[in-house]
Design a protein around this motif. Structure first.
Motif, mmCIF file in Angstrom:
data_model
loop_
_atom_site.group_PDB
_atom_site.id
_atom_site.type_symbol
_atom_site.label_atom_id
_atom_site.label_comp_id
_atom_site.label_asym_id
_atom_site.label_seq_id
_atom_site.Cartn_x
_atom_site.Cartn_y
_atom_site.Cartn_z
ATOM 1 N N THR A 41 -69.567 -61.968 73.564
ATOM 2 C CA THR A 41 -68.523 -62.567 72.585
ATOM 3 C C THR A 41 -69.086 -62.185 71.092
ATOM 4 O O THR A 41 -68.216 -62.234 70.262
ATOM 5 N N GLN A 81 -60.262 -63.871 74.851
ATOM 6 C CA GLN A 81 -60.203 -64.368 76.328
ATOM 7 C C GLN A 81 -59.273 -65.311 76.637
ATOM 8 O O GLN A 81 -58.722 -65.256 77.655
ATOM 9 N N ASP A 158 -61.748 -59.466 74.780
ATOM 10 C CA ASP A 158 -62.670 -60.465 75.417
ATOM 11 C C ASP A 158 -62.259 -60.645 76.629
ATOM 12 O O ASP A 158 -61.292 -61.548 76.841
ATOM 13 N N GLU A 159 -62.875 -60.067 77.651
ATOM 14 C CA GLU A 159 -62.609 -60.438 79.059
ATOM 15 C C GLU A 159 -61.101 -60.512 79.482
ATOM 16 O O GLU A 159 -60.802 -61.503 79.943
HETATM 17 MG MG LIG Z 1 -67.943 -64.587 76.012
#
Ligand SMILES: [Mg+2]
Ligand SMILES: Nc1ncnc2c1ncn2[C@@H]1O[C@H](COP(=O)(O)OP(=O)(O)OP(=O)(O)O)[C@@H](O)[C@H]1O
Length: 249
Positions: A41, A81, A158-159
């Motif tokens: 991240t 995320q 992010d994810e």
């Molecule tokens: Mg992360």
């Protein structure tokens, strides 16, 4: 499109990213995997200019991210995320919010652009719902719609599939690929899902304790003898049927 040279970053003197060098080609999908807390991240946030890297140089489309963060950010969209939606705004207004703020740089009618982006991510008919009324996968899709509405040259995810079931994961993977096909966006996607990565990425980078210990194709990744990579692959019980392109060779 993205060039990272000698990137290191520390939080309060504690090194989190260690001398990372990486070039991402225009239109490429690069996946970043790694151990939890490995710096993934932080790496995305350095690229996006949200944090100023301690040392090193990052350019995006030729713009120095540290020297001209505003100019660089105009070229990038970030999908967080948590999706990071405004809970008090409807789905459509969440997408419109960013568009109206950046309207100087965006040509066309914001309402039309927002509707088109929501259509693209399969949320037609859900425009007036509030975030609390959405499933996890829908929230992620709103986050993606908000990013693609700004037509960035670079998309950072992010994810995007963490916490989603395999079917929803599959549709988000396909969405990331189709956005790359239709917009040509250079894509960096942080993921811990080996199957997703193998299905979507052109190359994979692996971060361990802030150092990049692997960079290669998904096939090379699956064959890597790096202990941490082997552990993740063995645990993921990857279904190679899901990656027919790898079975050809
Ligand atoms: Mg992360
Ligand atoms: N704003 C911050 N201030 C201080 N330390 C931070 C900050 N952000 C991250 N860190 C630390 O940096 C390290 C890397 O964090 P980062 O969030 O980049 O890891 P990650 O690879 O994304 O992990 P995960 O897979 O769990 O999301 C961690 O040790 C974390 O505690």
């Amino acid at each position: 499109m993205i060039s990272v040279r000698g990137l290191s970053h520390s939080f309060a003197g504690r090194p989190v990213l260690k001398n990372i060098n990486l070039e991402v080609e225009a239109g490429e999908i690069l996946a970043i995997m790694g151990s939890s807390g490995g710096g993934k991240t932080t790496f995305l946030r350095c690229i996006s200019g949200l944090i100023a890297a301690t040392t090193g140089e990052i350019t995006v489309d030729g713009v120095d991210v540290k020297k001209e963060p505003e100019e660089a950010r105009r070229r990038m969209g970030m999908v967080f995320q948590s999706a990071a939606l405004f809970d008090f705004l409807s789905v459509r207004d969440n997408v419109l919010f960013g568009l109206k703020r950046k309207r100087k740089h965006i040509k066309g009618d914001p309402e039309e652009i927002a509707n088109e982006a929501l259509d693209r991510v399969g949320l037609k008919g859900s425009e007036t719902l509030m975030p609390a009324e959405l499933s996890g996968g829908m929230r992620k899709r709103v986050g993606i719609a908000r990013a693609i509405a700004l037509q960035p040259k670079v998309l950072l995810y992010d994810e995007p599939t963490t916490g989603l079931d395999p079917i929803t994961t599959y549709t988000i993977d396909d969405l990331i690929k189709s956005v790359r096909e239709t917009m040509g966006a250079t894509t960096v996607v942080v993921s811990h899902d080996v199957t997703s990565v193998v299905r979507t990425a052109d190359r994979v980078a692996f971060l361990e304790d802030g150092a990049m210990t692997f960079l290669g194709t998904p096939k090379e990744f699956l064959e890597s003898q790096n202990a941490a990579i082997r552990e993740i692959i063995d645990k993921s019980q990857i279904h190679l049927d899901a990656a027919p392109s790898l079975n050809k060779s």
